[in-house]
Every structure is written in C-alpha cells, then in structure tokens.
Write an enzyme that holds these catalytic residues in place. Structure first.
Site, PDB file in Angstrom:
ATOM      1  N   HIS A 176      -5.036   3.888   3.685  1.00  0.00           N
ATOM      2  CA  HIS A 176      -4.719   4.022   5.104  1.00  0.00           C
ATOM      3  C   HIS A 176      -5.996   4.005   5.930  1.00  0.00           C
ATOM      4  CE1 HIS A 176      -0.837   5.570   3.465  1.00  0.00           C
ATOM      5  NE2 HIS A 176      -0.363   4.887   4.497  1.00  0.00           N
ATOM      6  N   HIS A 225      -0.494   1.923  14.138  1.00  0.00           N
ATOM      7  CA  HIS A 225       0.594   2.730  13.580  1.00  0.00           C
ATOM      8  C   HIS A 225       0.123   3.816  12.635  1.00  0.00           C
ATOM      9  CE1 HIS A 225      -0.124   0.298  10.016  1.00  0.00           C
ATOM     10  NE2 HIS A 225       0.686   1.102   9.350  1.00  0.00           N
ATOM     11  N   ASP A 226      -1.109   3.758  12.120  1.00  0.00           N
ATOM     12  CA  ASP A 226      -1.611   4.773  11.179  1.00  0.00           C
ATOM     13  C   ASP A 226      -2.935   5.390  11.640  1.00  0.00           C
ATOM     14  OD1 ASP A 226       0.328   5.119   9.254  1.00  0.00           O
ATOM     15  OD2 ASP A 226      -0.344   3.432   8.040  1.00  0.00           O
ATOM     16  N   HIS A 249      -6.035  -1.743   6.605  1.00  0.00           N
ATOM     17  CA  HIS A 249      -4.565  -1.693   6.559  1.00  0.00           C
ATOM     18  C   HIS A 249      -3.991  -1.926   7.958  1.00  0.00           C
ATOM     19  CE1 HIS A 249      -0.482  -0.450   5.783  1.00  0.00           C
ATOM     20  NE2 HIS A 249      -0.589   0.591   6.594  1.00  0.00           N
ATOM     21  N   ASP A 253       4.453  -3.066   7.875  1.00  0.00           N
ATOM     22  CA  ASP A 253       3.739  -1.965   7.222  1.00  0.00           C
ATOM     23  C   ASP A 253       3.820  -2.095   5.706  1.00  0.00           C
ATOM     24  OD1 ASP A 253       2.346   0.401   6.913  1.00  0.00           O
ATOM     25  OD2 ASP A 253       4.103   1.676   7.202  1.00  0.00           O
TER      26      ASP A 253
END
Length: 1656
Positions: free
Chosen positions: A1403, A1443-1444, A1407, A1555
């Site tokens: 992560h 998103h992360d 990514h 994802d």
C-alpha cells in the site's frame, strides 16, 4: 676598556649586561641606590672609566645617591657639567680638563675617587651623557678618566658615549617597567583588599540574615513540636553560634543537666555548674562571662575547656524556675546581641511543660527522627526551582563572567539540594531544570563527597567519566553556613589545552563570589520545610546513565499547554442593547423605514445561518450604506492583527482604521481623505480606488475594548446622518453574534494564527534564499580573489580585495582604510563592489579622536550609517592608519547589529596588516602582510551564515528554545555552525543511526517526541555536559529531489506546550525550501571550485591555449601572449585575430578554415611563429625594463586548431588554438589527449537531477520510424538538447561570477559553463520548452503508448508526473476543469508524500498510481467512459489516485482490535477508507494544490460525494454485498438500461475493480504484486502477536510455499474472479484481456498449489 677586563666578543658583553640587568630587576624592593651601583659598575667595566657618577632627575634637580661627593643635589642649569648637559640635552666630552676653559668655567665641580682609599684624584678627561626618554631627561652619567688596556689615560670616544647612553636607557627602561609593575601590583593589592573587604561585609550581612531566619525557623519548629530534644538543642546551638551547650532542668528543687552538646557526657557530675545555679536561683538574669578562667564561680577542675559562657535562666509563665541553658564558645565572647537571641529562645522554651523536655544523657537518650529531619532541612542547602528567582538569568550571568576570564567550550552552574541529594540547573526559561543525582560513583557525586576541586584529565574513580570532555574542571561552591559545605558546582570543559594552575585559581575565586550569591538566595527562600523526600530513584543498583535518565524523567515539565483566550470570553459580559426581539427592531429616528426593513431582513438571514452570519453581514454592508468599497474587520486581541471577514486576509492595523480602533470613536471624512496625513492607502482604500474622497469607520466596542471596525470608502452620494446612524447601528450586530458563535471566533483566530505563520514562513524563506545568494557571492569572491591574489601587482587593487574580504567576513556593507599623508587623511572606501579614494572626510573629527586616544570607537545612527566602528593602528616607526566598517548585519542578514569583540579582533589584525603593507609599499616592496590576511580569512569563508539563518528561521517559525541543523557527510551528521548559546561545538559529529536525530537521518521519517527522557534512543550526554535539559523534540529530515536525506533539523523545547501537527506541517514546507537552498549552495561551491581548479590547471600548462569567439576576438588565453605575438591581451581582445596575426598567414588561414568548418581540425608541426611588428612611437625606450625579444624573433611551434565543439559538445561556436613549443614534441600526443579529456569532463554550473536516458532512447527510436524530414530534424534537435541537460531539471538558482578581465563569452564557454552576466540569477524551467510543441506531442504520444499497456510497470518509471498529467490530458480534464498545471504537480507530489507516511511493501504510491492507471484504462478502452460525465471521470481519477492515502499497512480489523485513534474517530466502520477520503480532501484544501478552485458549490458537493462513495467502496467488508447487488443489477441491464441512480454503484464497482486489478496482469507482473501483499500480511501477523491481539490466520506462514500458493489460489478464484465476472457483465468484450490474464493466473496457481500440497 680597562686592562683587567678579559677580552670578550660584543655578543658576550651584551649577554652579560642582560643577565646583570635581569638579576637586578628581580629584587623585591628596587631603589635608586641599587640602580646607581649597577650603572657605576657597568660604566666603569665597559667604557674603561676610572670613576662614574649617576645623577637622577627628580623635581627639576639632579640628585646623587651613595656618593663621596660633597654636593649631592645640583640644579639643572649652567653651574655644573651635569646640569648643563641635562639642560641642553646634549652629551659633553672634555679630554684635557685642567687646561679646558669650558670645564673650568663651571662653578660646581665633581671629582673622581680611588677605591678603597676614597682619595680624590686629578681629573684628566670627562664625558657627561644625558639619558633622554620621551623627550625628558631622566639620568645624567658623568664619567672620569678613561684608561686603555695598559691603564694609560686616554680620550673618551663616540663609541663610549653610545655605550654609556645604551646602558642608561637600558636601565631606565627597565626601571620604568619595574615601577609600572610595582604600581600595578599595589593597585591590584588595593583592589583585592577592597573586594575582600566588600565580600566580608556582604558575608556579615548574609550571616546576620541567616542567623535571624534560623532563629525564626527554630522558634517555629519548637512551637510546632512543643518539646525540647537533643536535636532541638542542636538547632539552638547553631542559632547561638556556640560550640557547647548544657541544658539544665530544675526538678525537685535540684538543677540537673539533661542535654549536652560539644563536650564529654560520660561523667554526669562534670556537667553540674555553679554558674547555672547562680543565674537561675540567685541572679535570675542572663549571666555573660567573657573569660571563664577568671570567673570565681567556675570550677577550674572541670574538663570543659571553653573561653566564654552565656547562662540564660528559664522561668515558667508563673515565674517559677524551670531550668537554665548554658552556651559555651571556645575562642570568642558573647555580645549583648547574643543575649537578645538567648532571651528570645528562653521565652519560647518557658511555655513548655517540664514533661516535654526529653533527656538525652545516660539511658534516657531518645532519637527524635522528625526533629532530626527538621534540623537537617533547616541547615541543609536547598533552593526550590519554584522560587520566584530568575534562575536562567542568574546562571547566564555567572557563565558570562566565567567566559570573560576563561576560554571554555561549555560552562554550567549547578545548585546543590542537600536534602534530596541532587544538583540541578536551568539553562533557559523554556526548558525544565536538569537534575544530576549525587552518587559516589558519578563525577559530581565524587566532588561532593571529596569536597574539593577535580581537574580533568586525571584519575577519577567514577563510572560516568566518559560522558564528559577529557579536559575540564569541576569546582565546588563552598559555604560555611550549611551542614555540608558544598552548595553548588561549576563545571567547565574545553576540547584543547589543559587548564593551568592560574586558571584553576581564577575559577576558585569566582566560586567564592557565586557562593555568596547562592547563600543570599538560600537564606531568603520562601518555601515551607519538608520533612520527607524521595531518594529511591537514585538507587545504586542502576548505572549512572540510568539514574540520570530516571531523575529527569519523573519530573514534570515547566512547559504547559497553551490554551488561547477565546474572543468570546471578552464578549460574554457585553452590555450592548438587544437588537433582535421577535423579529422586530427598535426604531431609530435617523434611519428610514426602508433601511430598517433591510436591516430586519439582514438579521433574519443571519439568524437562520449563524455559522455564516459575519460573512453575510460583510457582503451586505455596501447595500446598507451605499459606497464603492466596504470592509468588516475583526481584531484578534492576542495577536493584534485584523482579519478581513470577506476573504480571511490578514492586515496590520494602520492609517485611519487604526486611529478608529485606538480612539474608539467614529471617523467620518466627507472629502479629500487621501490627502489626510494619517491616510494609509494599503488598508484605508478597502481594496478599492486608492484616491479615497469620503471615508467612514465605526469601531466595534466590547467591554471598552475595540474588537474590530466597519469601514466604508467613497460614498455614492455622501455620508450623511442616516448613513452614520446605520453604520453605528450595524456595528452593534457583530459583537452580539460573536458572543454567541465561539466556533466562528475560533476559526477566525485559527485563521489569524495560520496566516501569521504563513507570513513568517514566507519572510524567512525569502531570507534564507537571500542569505544563500549572499553566501554564493562570498564564495565566488573568495575564489576570484585567491585566483589573482599573487598575480596582482597594483597596491590599490590589493586594498580593494582586502576590504572586500573584510566586509564578507564581518558582514559589513562598507569598509575603509584611512591613512595620513601630508597632514591630511586619505581614505580608500569599499562600497558596492568599487573602491573610492577621497580626502575630504565628514568624520575627520571622529578619526582624529580615535587616533589620538589609540582606542576603538563604536557608534550607531551617525553620519547616515546604521552602525560604525573605527579601529586605530598606532605604533612607533609604523604608518598610522585607521580601519572603518559600516552597517554590520547579523548572521541571518535580517537586521543591523552592533560590532562584537570578534569583529574588533579581525579589524585589529587587518589594521596591522595594512600598516605593514603601507610600509612595504612605501619601500617598493611586496605587501605580503595584506596578502597573508586575505589568504587567511578568504580560505575560512564558508556556508555557516546560511546554516545560522536556517537554524534561526526554524527556531522562530516553531517558537522553540533551541534549533540545530545537521548536515550529512558520509556516514555522519555534522553541526556546521553554533547557536547563540554555543553549547554544541562546531564540527560536532553524530553517526547516522545513533540517537533520535540519527534515526531520522537513517529512516527519513519525522520524529515528534513529548519527553525525550522516555525515549531510549535519546543520549543525555550532551545535557549532562551543558546543563541544558531537553524535554520536547521535533526532528525532521531534509530531502533532496531524489528523496535522499541531505540534512536534518532538530527542534528542541517548544516554548508553549508540545510540537503539534501545525508545527510539523510548517517544518515540512520549510525543509523543502531549505533543501533547494542547501543543494544549490553545495552545487555552486562544487562548480566554482571545479571551475577554479580547471582555470588553475589551464594557467599552469606550459602550452599556449587561446580561445577565439565566433567574431574572431580573443576570449581567453592561459598566459600572456605578448612574448609570443608582441601584443598585450588587452589589445587582442578588442581586435580581430587577423590584425595581430597578420605576419603568420598560414595560421590565420587555418583559423579561418576551422571557423568556417567547425567539424574539421588542423594539426601542424614545427610552424614558424612571427611576432607582430611594433608600431613606431615617439617615446624613448624604457631601459629599466628587462630585455624583450625583437619583433621579428622567430619561434617554432606545433599547433592544433579545432572548434570548441570538439572539446565541449554543448558549445558550437568558437575556435581553440593550442601552441606547443617544439621542445615538447615527445609529449605532444599524451598532452593533447589529457587536455581533451580534462575539457570534456568539465561540467555545466547547473546539474540536472533526473536521468533523461530513457526519454532520449525513446525519442531516438521514434526518430528512426519517421519519414517526415522536418519532424526528424526536430526530434534530433531535442535529443541534442536533452543530452546537454537543459530539460527536466529542478528549479534551482545558480550564480556564475565573471572573472575580471574576461569578456562575456570567455573560457567559461570553453570549459562548459553557460555564459551569464556577473551574478545574474538563472532559472531553469521544468518540462519542455514552450516553442517546441512538436516535441510535446511526440513525448505525449510516447507516454500514451505506455499508458495503453495493461501491464504497465509503475516501479520502473522514474518520474510519474508526466504520466499522471497525460492521463488527465487524454480526457481533457486539465482544460475543462481549468486546472493549473503547477497545482496538479503539487498535488501529485503531496499524494506521493502522504503515501510515504508508512513504509509499506504494497500500500504505497506505486499502488495508488497503478489503480489510477487501471481506472484510466477501464474508462478509456471500454464503454464505461461514455456513461460518466467529465466531472464524474475527474472524481473517479482523484478517488483512484488517493484511495489508500496514509495507509498504515494494516487492515481495518487490526485497527479495531487495537482500539486505534482512527477506529475511535470513525466508530469501527470503514476505518481506513474514511481516513483515506479525509486526507484526500485535506490535500485538496491546500492553497497550492487545490484542483477544485474553479468549481461551483454544487459541483464541489457532487464531486465530494462521488469521491467518498468510491473510496468507501474499496472496503473489503463490502465486497460480497457489492458484488451481489451489482450482479443482480447488471443482469437486468438489457431490460432495464443504466440510469443516473446507478451512478454511485457503478463508480464503486469500477474503483473496487481497479483496486484489485493487479491479478488481471500477466503472471510475471502479478507475481511482483502478490509477493508485496504477502510481505505486508506477514508484518501485520507478527505485530498482532507482539501486541497480544488475536492473530489473523490467513496471514500466517505465507513464507511457506504450500501455504502461499493455496492462499493465492483461493484469493484469485473466490474473491477476484466473482468481482471481475460482475464487471464483465457490463464491459464485455472490452475487458477480455483482463479476464484471460486472470484465468491464466488461476490455472498457474492451481498447478503450483498441487505441486506443493499441505502436509496433513
């Protein structure tokens, strides 16, 4: 010389004279008689005189000491030969005295004698020599009857006179020194006696106060405990200053001793005295016996050996005998004052009943522990740190005094706490006190127990000696008032030269003064007595380091959390009238009903939206009071700034606005406001036209304090009564709203604080670059100066170089040297890079005053200067001159400051060098002293001022007490510059990885610690050494553009509370700024050093190297060309080469050929070079010059002619000519090759920081495939440009100094430096050039080709931003969303930074980029792109990319089980996904990365909603539910087409699929990602075990093949495949490649699983 004296050389005679003189002046009491004897003997010995008399000049008379002459006092007149010589100050010789009428004319005559008969002999020859010193006659030497080596009479010669005068001057000079030293010794003795007496007087006062305080505390103890014990008597004896005490109790009509101190108590009867009975029963008063030996009542047989006795009877309140106390002293008597003390004690004791007197003799000895502790506390030195004493200032003044007398690196002063057994100190107001436990195995404890000074190096049996420097002194501070004599310590350390005995004695004397100060503080302490203390933390079971750490950890910090005073607190007592009551307004006669209705509507609107009330009011002001401009300002009472409610901008109160606030009165100006003397257009124009005619300002008053102002400018008609009434009426509204909207005020206050910090950050960043620029100028100056230092012959230019270096060293703007010439002052002034010579000086009076006094003068704000210093140089036989310096700035160049002692020392050295150089110049010699000064200080110039600026800026920005900048050098971190406190020495080094700051340098991660003593990485050695206690610490790395740590910032002790997130954010921004400054400065130093090195190499080469520019002018030559071509360089640079090479036709033609054909090179051997013919002149030949070759001298050279491009590919114009003497033929090839390699290796002054090799290779491949000739040429041109390093470089500044004497395109072009004007700032732009659109298109096509690859590997991309930008451009998002490309760059960089918060295997930023690329592929290659609008696609891009953000590498279950901060905030629901979304919008709020700046409110809300929904859809907890829902919906797609209501579901499905898109890549690509996921799972499993959490079984043993393959197979088949099957229902057949790759990966992992079965 007489015959008896042995023959010696001149040197031996001189040595003998020196030895005799040295012995003479070593005596204690030197007298005129002794000097007379010495001169008499020496004159007779060395001149051959048979007799000599020495006359001393005293009070205008000549006096003889120890003489046979009858006349011993002679007036200075013409009555005698000595008087005549003294009067005229001339020597006299008479060689035939008896026949000399001159000699016989004197009334008073002196005769020679014979020793030992003392008979007078006839005078044959005399010599009389006056000894003149400082134009005053001091001695007269009278010599008689010179004899030769045969003892025959002869004449006195000039040599004899000179020898006699030398002896006289030698003697009188030494005598003056002796007298001067004697006077100094007397004065010093007098001063010491005065100091000693004043110290004694102060000590008397201290002891008197201490005794009084002790009496009061003793009385309080007796009253509190209400009994008398041995410990009580011990305390009483301390108060009475006695050596012995006997307490007698009257019981059963008998007086019995029950307590005794200071004497033998074994024999009870020896303590019974008649004096006690007499005083109590007969005399009934105090009995004072000064001499016991003569007292009849005293039994001489007693063993009590004392001098005096004071007997004090004690009577009860009923006047009955109670007892008696006898006080004894050994050496002194008791005074009436002692009687008063004894009487006071007796009165207190008399109130006690007899049973409360506790005997301590014989078997009844009782140990009262409580009173023992009380006694200890009363007599032990202990000053609380909570006392209202300014301890930091006290310690600082002591350190300053010590530093003025001793050279030390560090100095610390400690208080002793004898009750708690510690030493403590406090170095700063913003740090806690530092505690040193007193233990016998520590250095300080050893000094405490030994009670004497320790000097290092030395053998000391302690275990913590390694914590201190090897050279030091620990000096105890001693007192006689306390039980233990040591009340404090002074520790001094340095890194060189052991402390001498004299220095040790100086420190000891200082300690006496400090002891008096400490005693004063102690006796006036105000704390209560404490009977208990905790010493358990100092257990000897622990090491000294552990005890030190524990002692400083358990103590609370003096730092407190600063809770700002809310503005609402100022407003809650507001007495303003209620203006809103049932939506009705009290009528005001001056306001029309129409306006009242408008105000009513305004109030209603504000009431419905209270959070926006002030903004609504601000927008409606102009409608209520018609005007061109209006503002609502609210003042922050703490910061004293105004905030504009409309736009949140900050403003400093000034002009008419400020007058309104200060006077609290309405200001109304109806015309000509802009002409008002108080008008400030920056604030009073209210953002409108600066030519303000009418102006109205009304203050907002709360509790008689101005909280803000409402202002209007340029009324539509005029400000009449109604407008003023409306303005005053609506000024009531804000305060009532503010009093009820605390959150609003808090936001305003926060905005002000943030604005203030941003403004400070902007100012300091600007200052850092300014200092960096100045530093580079200094470095360039040094290199340029050193380059020509020993070549420069002109004295005036050397003076300029010296003054330049002087200004650079002391940070002065101007400097000057002033010397005397013909009675006038001549000044050389250095100002703005020029040297100005002038003779009419406005400060001539000041210069004369300094020169006459011989003292330096410092002034401020005189002669139009901020500060001035004048340093005179006055020495005999040396040119007198003065050095001046003006306008000194501090190290940060922020403000003007005074010149310090270091500056004075440098200026004194410069003045001495200049005086010696003027003397040498006058003698036509080389001024080597000036050159040496320039060399010494030029080589020491460095980047310390830049480091100081960075340190000061960081300290001010974060409001902390200390700041240190560490620079990375190899495997160490180095401190390059000290702070003002100078606690950390320059060049202090710490290995990377050691300590907290070392860890930061190693990991590149920020550390924010609230108490360093709780962190095991913290090394307290520096605290122990300096006495400064470190509490809070913020350490942050400084990264270069490659994310490599180049420096580290260490911030210590936040002044108010702890370092918070805002501090970290500020420091992050600041570290990015200083990174550029440090890199640029370091790069510049490297380049300028390399440039200087190359020039030195070129200048040292034996060959001639000439560089011609494209115009045929000489740009550079490495040596003078006059011996070769008969022309000076000065003329050659202005003439075409063909004019001065015309006699060398072949050479001219060859140069012209290469000029026209740059790719060609010409080499010829043994060519005859003819020097240019000299023009005829009418001047005579200069025969003083050395012989020059004739104009037609023939010389033979090999020469090579080539284009500059041959040696430096970045240069295309110009020609290099290399001429080599034929004698060096054998070395021609090797030298040419070496020269070519050296020139080719020369670098540009600006280095690129990003490799472009990949881009170059791709462009080369593209070029081969193109048929279009123009496009191919464009691309080849681009490739050349890229190879030169002119593209894709960081924004850095570079300064390239010119070298004096060279033209604009000089050797800098030849060696690879870009041609720039002197000190011109150059900025290299990122990205492609604007005029190369074709290049942009080609590059975008190349990137697009990469982006359309489903298996794009983000790990091999070095710069991701062009790919991000291209993805946005491909959907035209940049234009349609009106995105500033710089904002997108900043946003990308911040996303990368926030992915890097945790060092996760999976992560991470790669990514995030991969998911962005996947969503880009799904939208650009399938029909999904047609379903979403451009705004929705933009939202999906942002959601995918972010998103992360700040993913911790652990899943939601881990956060929930651990009870983390995030799980508490988000209530255990989609914990991480909520956090990712929050961070995303926090980034988008950043001013420099706000991509939504052009969005409307509606668009903003829609965007936010879709981004949040999409990110929350990535929660694996929603996986099954989401697939089930969307599968059901998509199966019905034909009958029920997609609608707007499906938007959020489809967006979530796509983001979730993106994802989890890595399983849809080729097997080799997917395997990379799979391994990273397993690594992350394994780390979580290990941490779960470590924290005692329930471990996640699916994350166990993933390093085992059978577990890993089985896990991956299950993951692909049962998690990933259903997801993509669902997506395929919608996007089939466009995602066939995804489905095929996924199925292949499932098959391969199934086979691998079968090959590695699990053991049963």
């Amino acid at each position: 010389m007489n015959k008896s004296m042995p023959f010696r050389s001149t040197g031996e005679h001189l040595l003998q004279i020196v030895k005799e003189t040295q012995y003479l002046f070593q005596v204690q009491n030197l007298s005129n008689v002794m000097i007379s004897d010495y001169l008499h003997k020496s004159l007779c010995t060395y001149t051959g005189s048979s007799w000599a008399e020495i006359f001393f000049v005293e009070e205008s008379k000549l006096i003889l000491y120890k003489t046979f002459q009858t006349t011993k006092i002679v007036p200075i007149n013409e009555d005698s030969v000595p008087g005549y010589a003294a009067l005229n100050k001339e020597s006299i010789t008479v060689n035939n005295a008896s026949a000399s009428s001159f000699y016989n004319s004197f009334k008073i005559k002196f005769n020679p004698y014979v020793i030992p008969s003392k008979e007078i002999i006839q005078t044959s020859a005399i010599a009389c020599i006056p000894i003149i010193k400082d134009e005053q006659c001091r001695l007269v030497l009278l010599l008689f009857n010179k004899q030769d080596e045969n003892n025959s009479l002869c004449y006195f010669t000039d040599s004899d006179l000179c020898l006699a005068e030398a002896l006289g001057l030698w003697a009188i000079g030494h005598y003056d020194i002796y007298t001067y030293c004697s006077d100094l010794k007397k004065k010093l003795k007098n001063v010491n006696e005065q100091v000693e007496e004043s110290t004694n007087l102060m000590n008397i006062g201290v002891r008197a106060i201490h005794r009084r305080n002790s009496l009061e505390k003793c009385i309080n103890v007796i009253k509190t405990e209400f009994k008398i014990t041995k410990n009580s008597i011990k305390q009483i004896s301390q108060v009475m200053l006695c050596e012995g005490v006997i307490f007698h109790l009257y019981t059963e009509e008998v007086l019995k001793p029950i307590i005794a101190l200071g004497m033998d108590t074994s024999d009870y009867r020896s303590l019974i005295t008649k004096t006690a009975e007499y005083s109590l029963l007969s005399y009934k008063q105090i009995l004072n016996i000064s001499e016991l030996s003569t007292e009849p009542l005293w039994d001489q047989e007693k063993q009590i050996k004392m001098k005096s006795l004071l007997v004090c009877p004690i009577f009860s309140l009923e006047n009955e005998p109670l007892g008696c106390i006898e006080y004894f002293r050994k050496n002194t008597s008791f005074s009436p004052f002692d009687e008063a003390f004894a009487s006071k004690l007796s009165q207190i004791i008399s109130s006690l009943p007899k049973e409360n007197f506790i005997p301590s003799l014989g078997d009844k000895n009782i140990n009262d522990r409580t009173l023992g502790l009380l006694f200890r506390e009363l007599n032990s030195f202990a000053v609380s740190s909570q006392e209202l004493y300014d301890y930091p200032r006290i310690f600082a003044e002591i350190r300053r005094a010590i530093s003025n007398l001793l050279v030390v690196d560090s100095c610390t002063v400690y208080f002793a706490n004898q009750i708690s057994n510690i030493f403590w100190t406090q170095q700063s107001e913003n740090c806690d006190e530092l505690t040193q436990p007193i233990c016998k195995d520590t250095l300080f404890g050893y000094v405490y127990l030994k009670k004497s000074r320790i000097v290092l190096p030395g053998e000391v049996p302690v275990s913590d000696i390694s914590s201190y420097d090897k050279i030091g002194i620990i000096q105890p501070i001693l007192s006689s008032l306390t039980l233990h004599p040591i009340i404090g310590l002074i520790s001094v350390f340095r890194s060189h030269k052991e402390f001498s005995q004299e220095e040790q004695e100086i420190l000891e004397k200082i300690s006496y003064k400090v002891a008096s100060l400490f005693e004063c503080l102690w006796i006036n302490r105000g704390e209560d007595i404490h009977t208990t203390y905790d010493s358990t933390i100092y257990s000897l079971d622990n090491s000294p380091v552990t005890r030190f750490r524990v002692a400083n950890t358990k103590r609370s910090h003096t730092s407190i959390h600063f809770i700002p005073e809310e503005v609402s607190e100022l407003l809650k007592f507001s007495v303003s009238p209620q203006i809103v009551k049932s939506n009705s307004i009290y009528s005001l006669s001056s306001i029309s009903s129409t306006k009242l209705a408008e105000i009513k509507n305004l109030l209603h609107e504000m009431k419905t939206k209270p959070e926006l009330a002030l903004n609504i009011l601000s927008k409606r002001l102009r409608a209520l009071v018609p005007s061109q401009a209006s503002k609502l300002f609210i003042m922050d009472p703490h910061e004293q700034h105004l905030i504009d409610i409309a736009n949140s901008n900050l403003a400093k109160p000034s002009g008419l606005i400020n007058i309104c606030i200060q006077t609290k009165k309405t200001i109304c100006i109806r015309t000509g406001t802009y002409q008002n003397q108080h008008f400030d257009k920056l604030i009073d124009s209210l953002g409108g036209d600066s030519k303000v005619e009418s102006f109205l300002a009304v203050p907002i008053i709360v509790q008689d304090r101005s909280l803000g102002v409402i202002a209007f400018a340029n009324a539509s008609i005029n400000f009449g009564p109604e407008e003023i009434a409306i303005a005053e009426f609506i000024s009531i509204i804000p305060k009532d709203y503010l009093s009820n909207t605390n959150d609003n005020i808090r936001e305003l206050r926060d905005a002000i604080q943030v604005g203030r910090r941003h403004k400070m950050l902007q100012q300091w960043c600007k200052q850092v670059f300014f200092v960096a620029n100045s530093t580079q100028n200094k470095i360039a100056l040094v290199k340029d100066t050193m380059q020509k230092l020993y070549e420069e012959k002109k004295f005036e230019k050397l003076i300029k170089a010296g003054l330049e270096i002087l200004c650079a060293v002391i940070n002065a703007e101007q400097s000057a040297v002033v010397y005397e010439e013909g009675g006038y002052f001549i000044e050389y002034l250095y100002k703005k890079g020029k040297i100005i010579k002038k003779s009419h000086l406005e400060d001539q009076g000041l210069l004369m005053k300094s020169l006459e006094s011989g003292k330096s003068i410092s002034l401020e704000l005189m002669y139009g200067k901020e500060n001035i210093i004048v340093i005179p140089f006055v020495e005999e036989k040396m040119p007198r001159l003065l050095i001046k310096a003006y306008n000194k700035r501090d190290d940060t160049l922020s403000y003007y400051c005074s010149f310090n002692k270091e500056d004075e020392q440098i200026l004194n050295e410069f003045s001495a060098a200049m005086s010696s150089s003027f003397a040498a110049h006058n003698c036509e010699e080389s001024p080597e002293a000036l050159r040496q000064f320039i060399k010494q200080y030029a080589t020491n110039l460095n980047i310390h001022s830049l480091i100081c600026t960075i340190r000061t800026a960081a300290q001010k920005l974060l409001d902390c007490d200390r700041a240190t900048v560490f620079i990375i050098e190899g495997n160490e971190m180095v401190v390059k510059a000290q702070g003002l406190e100078k606690e950390i020495p320059v060049d202090f080094r710490i290995p990377i990885g050691k300590g907290i700051i070392g860890t930061v340098a190693q990991t590149g991660q920020t550390e924010n610690i609230h108490d360093v003593y709780e962190d095991p990485r913290f090394d307290p050695a520096m605290d122990k050494k300096t006495g400064y206690r470190t509490s809070t610490m913020l350490c942050m790395p400084v990264l270069d553009t490659n994310a490599k740590v180049i420096a580290a910032l260490q911030m210590i002790n936040k002044k108010k509370g702890f370092f918070d997130e805002s501090d970290e954010e500020t420091l992050v921004i600041f570290s990015e700024i200083i990174s550029s400054a440090l890199q640029n400065c370091s790069l510049f130093m490297h380049n300028i050093t390399e440039r200087t090195r190359i020039l030195n190499i070129l200048n040292s080469i034996g060959n001639y190297i000439l560089v011609f520019n494209s115009e045929g002018m000489l740009d550079y030559s490495n040596k003078s060309i006059k011996p070769l071509f008969g022309i000076t360089k000065k003329i050659a640079v202005k003439s075409h080469y063909s004019s001065w090479l015309r006699d060398n036709k072949k050479l001219v033609l060859d140069i012209a050929f290469v000029m026209q054909n740059p790719t060609k090179r010409i080499q010829k051997k043994q060519q005859k070079i003819v020097s240019a013919r000299s023009k005829k002149t009418r001047t005579l030949p200069n025969i003083s010059q050395p012989f020059q070759p004739s104009p037609q001298t023939e010389m033979y050279f090999h020469y090579t002619i080539a284009s500059v491009h041959t040696f430096n590919k970045s240069e295309t114009l110009g020609v290099v000519l290399i001429l080599e003497d034929v004698s060096a033929l054998a070395e021609l090839d090797s030298k040419l090759k070496k020269m070519q390699l050296e020139v080719e290796s020369m670098k540009s002054s600006i280095y690129g920081e990003t490799s472009l090799q990949k881009c170059i290779q791709k462009l080369g491949a593209i070029s081969k495939t193109l048929d279009n000739g123009d496009s191919k040429l464009h691309i080849e041109d681009v490739i050349k440009t890229l190879k030169q390093g002119n593209l894709n470089k960081a924004d850095i500044l570079s300064q390239i100094p010119s070298v004096q004497g060279y033209s604009n395109k000089v050797i800098s072009e030849y060696i690879g430096l870009e041609t720039l004007p002197h000190h011109e700032t150059v900025r290299i732009e990122r990205g492609p050039r604007r005029d190369s659109r074709k290049l942009v298109e080609v590059m975008e096509k190349s990137i697009l080709s990469d982006l359309r690859d489903i298996d794009l590997d983000p790990f091999i991309i070095t710069n991701h931003f062009p790919y991000v930008k291209t993805m946005f451009q491909d959907f035209d998002l940049i234009d349609q969303m009106e995105i500033d490309i710089n904002y997108l760059l900043n946003f990308t960089n911040q996303v990368k930074d926030h992915y890097s918060v945790w060092d996760n295997p999976f992560h991470n930023f790669y990514h995030g980029f991969n998911v962005l690329h996947s969503i880009y592929m799904l939208l650009s290659t399938t029909k999904a792109g047609t379903f979403f609008s451009v705004h929705e696609i933009f939202a999906l891009f942002i959601a995918a990319f972010c998103h992360d953000l700040e993913h911790p590498g652990r899943n939601n279950n881990f956060e929930i089980n651990r009870g983390s901060h995030l799980s508490l905030i988000y209530n255990d629901k989609s914990v991480l996904e909520n956090h990712h979304a929050a961070v995303t919008f926090k980034l988008l709020q950043n001013e420099k990365s706000n991509l939504l700046v052009k969005f409307s409110n509606d668009a903003n809300r829609s965007f936010r909603k879709l981004v949040i929904v999409s990110i929350l859809a990535t929660d694996m907890a929603r996986h099954v539910e989401g697939i089930t829902t969307m599968t059901s919906r998509l199966k019905d797609i034909e009958e029920n087409p997609l609608k707007n209501s499906d938007l959020e579901g489809l967006a979530g499905l796509l983001i979730h699929g993106a994802d989890l898109s890595h399983p849809c890549k080729r097997y080799d690509e997917y395997q990379k990602w799979s391994k990273k996921v397993c690594d992350e799972f394994t780390l979580q499993y290990q941490e779960e075990l470590l924290l005692g959490l329930t471990p996640t079984e699916i994350m166990k043993d993933l390093d085992k093949p059978e577990v890993y393959y089985a896990s991956e197979f299950g993951f692909l088949k049962f998690v990933i495949k259903p997801l993509w099957d669902c997506i395929n229902l919608w996007l089939n057949p466009h995602i066939n490649q995804y489905i095929e790759n996924l199925n292949e990966n499932i098959e391969k992992y199934q086979k691998l699983k079968e090959m590695h079965p699990k053991s049963k």
